[in-house]
Design a protein around this motif. Structure first.
Motif, PDB file in Angstrom:
ATOM      1  N   SER A 381       0.930  -0.870   0.053  1.00 11.40           N
ATOM      2  CA  SER A 381      -0.146  -0.166  -0.013  1.00 11.40           C
ATOM      3  C   SER A 381       1.039   0.604   0.694  1.00 11.40           C
ATOM      4  O   SER A 381       2.096   1.453   0.203  1.00 11.40           O
ATOM      5  CB  SER A 381      -0.806   0.075   1.169  1.00 11.40           C
ATOM      6  N   VAL A 382       0.303   2.181  -0.754  1.00  8.13           N
ATOM      7  CA  VAL A 382       0.669   3.205  -1.001  1.00  8.13           C
ATOM      8  C   VAL A 382       1.354   4.251   0.264  1.00  8.13           C
ATOM      9  O   VAL A 382       2.849   4.758   0.684  1.00  8.13           O
ATOM     10  CB  VAL A 382       0.626   4.393  -1.737  1.00  8.13           C
ATOM     11  N   ARG A 383       0.553   4.082   1.102  1.00  9.01           N
ATOM     12  CA  ARG A 383       0.527   4.463   2.618  1.00  9.01           C
ATOM     13  C   ARG A 383       1.346   3.993   3.483  1.00  9.01           C
ATOM     14  O   ARG A 383       2.109   4.428   3.842  1.00  9.01           O
ATOM     15  CB  ARG A 383      -1.095   4.301   3.235  1.00  9.01           C
ATOM     16  N   LEU A 384       1.570   2.589   3.766  1.00  9.90           N
ATOM     17  CA  LEU A 384       2.462   2.064   4.101  1.00  9.90           C
ATOM     18  C   LEU A 384       4.217   2.600   3.375  1.00  9.90           C
ATOM     19  O   LEU A 384       5.328   2.608   4.851  1.00  9.90           O
ATOM     20  CB  LEU A 384       3.045   0.465   4.513  1.00  9.90           C
ATOM     21  N   PHE A 385       3.799   2.003   2.751  1.00 11.66           N
ATOM     22  CA  PHE A 385       5.539   2.735   1.450  1.00 11.66           C
ATOM     23  C   PHE A 385       5.956   4.045   2.542  1.00 11.66           C
ATOM     24  O   PHE A 385       7.356   4.687   2.410  1.00 11.66           O
ATOM     25  CB  PHE A 385       5.465   2.728   0.151  1.00 11.66           C
ATOM     26  N   ILE A 424       3.144   1.280 -12.882  1.00  2.97           N
ATOM     27  CA  ILE A 424       2.916   0.629 -11.236  1.00  2.97           C
ATOM     28  C   ILE A 424       2.667   1.054  -9.770  1.00  2.97           C
ATOM     29  O   ILE A 424       2.152   0.748  -9.189  1.00  2.97           O
ATOM     30  CB  ILE A 424       5.142   0.967 -10.751  1.00  2.97           C
ATOM     31  N   ILE A 425       1.917   1.720 -10.003  1.00  5.09           N
ATOM     32  CA  ILE A 425       0.846   1.947  -8.615  1.00  5.09           C
ATOM     33  C   ILE A 425      -0.670   1.454  -8.916  1.00  5.09           C
ATOM     34  O   ILE A 425      -1.124   2.398 -10.369  1.00  5.09           O
ATOM     35  CB  ILE A 425       0.869   3.418  -8.821  1.00  5.09           C
ATOM     36  N   ASN A 430      -7.424   2.447  -1.860  1.00  7.63           N
ATOM     37  CA  ASN A 430      -6.301   2.530  -1.430  1.00  7.63           C
ATOM     38  C   ASN A 430      -5.299   1.562  -2.379  1.00  7.63           C
ATOM     39  O   ASN A 430      -4.529   0.888  -2.638  1.00  7.63           O
ATOM     40  CB  ASN A 430      -6.172   0.812  -0.693  1.00  7.63           C
ATOM     41  N   PRO A 431      -4.103   3.058  -3.036  1.00 12.15           N
ATOM     42  CA  PRO A 431      -3.408   2.600  -3.909  1.00 12.15           C
ATOM     43  C   PRO A 431      -2.690   1.419  -3.944  1.00 12.15           C
ATOM     44  O   PRO A 431      -2.086   1.987  -1.872  1.00 12.15           O
ATOM     45  CB  PRO A 431      -3.001   3.633  -4.495  1.00 12.15           C
TER      46      PRO A 431
END
Ligand code: GL4
Length: 828
Positions: A381-385, A424-425, A430-431
């Motif tokens: 998840s982008v948020r985690l990244f 890539i995204i 939830n991207p």
């Protein structure tokens, strides 16, 4: 000392020790390294002293290899893998050094049986299954072929969990493989690295008005390298497997200590050390956990810094030779974060322009895809990244922006669907960051692991990427090292082969083809079968010890060993066993060659249905094994704690190899190769490397069944309803209904019902019922074949003779030719 004296001294040290010299060394180490004495040393101490004696030879090879690589400034491959399933190293190292016989003699003269000492070693189980074991076979081949290579990974404190059964159910215990240290590893404090995570990114401008991104990390972690020497067979090379252990950074913690206080500082410690604590026990599924992402980044960053440090030693700040010297193989997408990390190092730290940095990256990375299973395709998840690696997320965005603009939009102008598919995204509420896409975009080569799998990677997984870069995609069919999987694990067959085809087969496995000339020779057939019989008798003892079940070595030993997964269809095997059992109950004289069905498999701890399947096999086995009416025609054995060491005992004893995955699901398989190499006959679907095995051994020597990849697709397209098979085939109906009763779980009906439900209401996602009849026919064929012992012997011999292609040396040569462009480096 004169030069000549030094030279002869070095030569004496480096020469092969005799049994007598080994004896002296072992005793010396017993005294000097272990501080004990011959009359009170434990088996463990004897084993450690022997390892230390062997290491004297190993370290010689290590030093000369490293010196040669340094002096010749060779191009090298850097294998990045989160998993290495090494197993034990003792007998492997002895065999590869050509010291097994001497060590055996030395130990026997000292009053010890070498096999007993081998049992002192814990498996190094730093992997889940095929993917991790492949990495271990590959580094064996790389060293054997004198190729400059280094394996990078994580020094997990706990490897894959140990499995036990409690009333038939899997329970997991932690694996503490190095609780008392490991004699093969060397700590290298001089090569410690520090890496950063968390924090935020600041945009600043330098004096020229240039924008720069500055990452202010939230946490710094120390990576301590442990080196495991990898001894090539008879070759002079000893390469290294470098595994990183995480520790709290002293520097950072003093900082926290000063500003925050003692409690916070000690919490930092625990968190930093958590990173290399434990291997995630999922094979073919994405864990998606923060700690896993940090594990991936931790070892990639440490490894890249290590590579760059070594490069700079010879090239200073001149980056122009970097792609000529360094190739990095990504073992699946697990290490894909190395791509933005190298970009960060080049752009942020080395002040390189983006284009120049990207050109370097794209010449350095190559990516191997190991699975098409959707649940295994990693995405973060982008948020985690953003939380863990904020600067890397920005870099990925920039890679993606340029990719969509300069590649996708050029080939498909204005096509937003294509952009959405290739980005890539992955957009959505939830991207997500798609690691497969990132790996393809950032690599110069992408390969699958068997012909059919590589085709599917191109046609089903990344078709648009193929349109963009047709030359990027290739195939490298997997292989296994014949040193471990024949020479060391099957000494009886090995000496017979030495006699019949000469002794070079361990490094030139195609030599086994000469065996085909003897396939009709009655004496050779008898010898081959006698060896199999002895191996089966050995395994029967192990089975008795581990499970208490007595099995008859004259029965067919039918073996399915692999991780437990619905797509591998251990439950198809189970349904067939149930059908046979039912036939026996209905017809007491049912004529079948007695068979022992042997399983070995761990289920991921969170995979409920997989655990239910283990339970069902154990319960069905209990019932059948004790049922007098069966008259030993069927035995069912589930070996606990399946691992490399157990595989080494099971594979030489197999008559039948179960390779029964749904077509299109098993990327390659490698157990299939090991079993065929040891003379087992495959019952298999046209999936993964089974297809290539069938091509090599010929239709007479393999029992193929089931839907093909195309038929699976067609059946799904027309709408598969497993209920049809349930209603049309009375045997299927009977055995599935049986699972719902309390016949196998007295007083507890319904305990095994989840399997039936998954196959009916669950829609049977892996087409078990569709393939059932054809599986039964393939098994019937095996039964018929086995009745003719000479005919069977011929088939078994032909299997060993025809699978030379599947040596990992051939796989590595394919990588060299198609991907790495690497030259061997002669060490002595
Ligand atoms: C695997 C595949 O499932 C297996 O077929 C293959 O042989 C192996 C090595 O290429 O890789 N992929 C994953 S994920 N785990 C595997 O074992």
């Amino acid at each position: 000392m004169t030069k000549k004296q030094t030279k002869s001294l070095v030569a004496a040290i480096e020469s092969q020790p005799t049994a007598e010299q080994l004896k002296e060394r072992i005793i010396r180490h017993l005294h000097a390294s272990l501080g004990t004495d011959v009359n009170k040393a434990s088996a463990q101490a004897w084993w450690r002293a022997t390892c230390a004696a062997v290491n004297e030879v190993v370290y010689d090879g290590l030093r000369t290899t490293q010196r040669a690589h340094y002096e010749q400034d060779t191009r090298a491959v850097h294998y990045f893998s989160l998993e290495y399933l090494m197993g034990r190293l003792f007998s492997n190292n002895l065999h590869n050094l050509g010291l097994y016989a001497q060590a055996k003699q030395a130990l026997s003269e000292l009053g010890h049986d070498i096999a007993e000492l081998e049992d002192q070693e814990e498996d190094m189980a730093l992997g889940n299954g095929g993917l991790g074991r492949l990495a271990a076979c590959f580094i064996d081949s790389l060293a054997t072929m004198n190729l400059p290579a280094i394996g990078y990974g994580i020094h997990y404190e706990h490897g894959l969990f140990q499995q036990a059964f409690q009333n038939g159910r899997q329970i997991e215990r932690p694996d503490s493989w190095r609780e008392y240290g490991n004699p093969w590893e060397i700590c290298r404090p001089e090569s410690v690295q520090e890496i950063s995570v968390y924090g935020y990114v600041e945009t600043v401008y330098d004096l020229q008005g240039q924008m720069k991104k500055v990452w202010h990390p939230g946490r710094i972690i120390k990576g301590v390298p442990w080196d495991i020497p990898v001894v090539g067979y008879q070759g002079s090379s000893v390469n290294v497997l470098r595994l990183w252990e995480s520790r709290a950074s002293d520097f950072f913690n003093w900082d926290v200590f000063n500003s925050g206080g003692y409690v916070d500082a000690s919490r930092e410690n625990i968190e930093a050390e958590t990173i290399s604590k434990v291997l995630y026990p999922n094979d073919d599924t994405d864990a998606g956990k923060e700690l896993r992402l940090i594990q991936q980044y931790f070892f990639c960053s440490c490894s890249l810094k290590d590579i760059i440090r070594r490069y700079k030693r010879s090239h200073g700040d001149d980056w122009s030779q970097f792609p000529a010297q360094v190739v990095i193989q990504l073992n699946d997408t697990h290490p894909a974060v190395a791509i933005p990390e190298l970009m960060r190092i080049l752009v942020d730290r080395a002040d390189m322009q983006w284009d120049e940095a990207w050109a370097i990256c794209q010449q350095v990375f190559a990516y191997t895809n190991h699975t098409l299973l959707p649940e295994a395709l990693e995405s973060w998840s982008v948020r985690l990244f953003e939380k863990v690696l904020p600067r890397h997320l920005e870099i990925i965005y920039e890679i993606n922006r340029r990719f969509l603009l300069e590649q996708v939009d050029v080939l498909w102008p204005g096509d937003n669907d294509k952009k959405r598919k290739l980005s890539i995204i992955e957009e959505g509420h939830n991207p997500m960051v798609r690691m497969g896409h990132l790996s393809v975009v950032g690599s110069f080569r992408v390969n699958g692991v068997a012909e059919v799998h590589s085709k599917l990677v191109q046609s089903d997984l990344f078709p648009e990427m193929v349109a963009l870069w047709p030359d990027k995609f290739t195939n490298v069919t997997n292989g296994v090292t014949p040193r471990r999987w024949l020479k060391a694990c099957n000494p009886r067959l090995s000496s017979m082969l030495d006699r019949l085809v000469g002794t070079t087969w361990p490094t030139n496995l195609k030599e086994l083809a000469k065996l085909a000339d003897f396939a009709d020779d009655a004496r050779v057939q008898d010898d081959f079968m006698a060896i199999k019989q002895q191996n089966k008798a050995d395994l029967a003892k192990v089975i008795k010890e581990l499970t208490g079940i007595a099995v008859d070595p004259s029965a067919i030993f039918d073996i399915q060993i692999k991780r437990l997964h619905e797509y591998k269809r251990q439950h198809l095997n189970l349904l067939h066993i149930l059908a046979l059992y039912r036939r026996i109950l209905q017809n007491p004289d049912y004529d079948m060659v007695p068979r022992v069905f042997i399983f070995g498999a761990k289920a991921a701890p969170g995979y409920k249905l997989a655990k239910e399947i283990i339970y069902a096999i154990n319960k069905v086995g209990e019932k059948i094994n004790h049922d007098k009416r069966v008259k030993d025609r069927i035995k069912v054995v589930f070996m606990p704690n399946y691992r490399v060491t157990l595989a080494e005992k099971m594979i030489p004893a197999a008559d039948v190899s179960e390779q029964i995955s749904t077509a299109g699901k098993e990327a390659s398989g490698t157990g299939n190769m090991k079993l065929a190499l040891n003379g087992a006959i495959t019952v298999g679907t046209l999936d993964g490397a089974n297809i290539e095995i069938a091509e090599e051994v010929g239709d007479d020597n393999i029992s193929i069944f089931g839907l093909t990849v195309d038929e699976v697709k067609a059946l799904r397209a027309e709408g598969y309803d497993s209920h049809d098979y349930y209603h049309q085939n009375p045997e299927i109906k009977a055995v599935l209904d049986w699972l719902e009763t309390d016949y196998f779980t007295p007083g507890k009906p319904g305990e095994l019902a989840s399997i039936k439900h998954s196959l009916l209401e669950g829609g049977d996602p892996y087409l078990v019922l569709a393939d059932f009849e054809s599986y039964q026919a393939a098994q019937q064929k095996i039964d018929g074949w086995y009745r003719d012992q000479a005919g069977w012997a011929k088939k078994a011999i032909m299997n060993t003779a025809c699978v030379g292609k599947f040596t990992s040396d051939r796989s590595i040569q394919d990588y060299v030719d198609r991907v790495w462009q690497l030259k061997p480096c002669q060490v002595k």
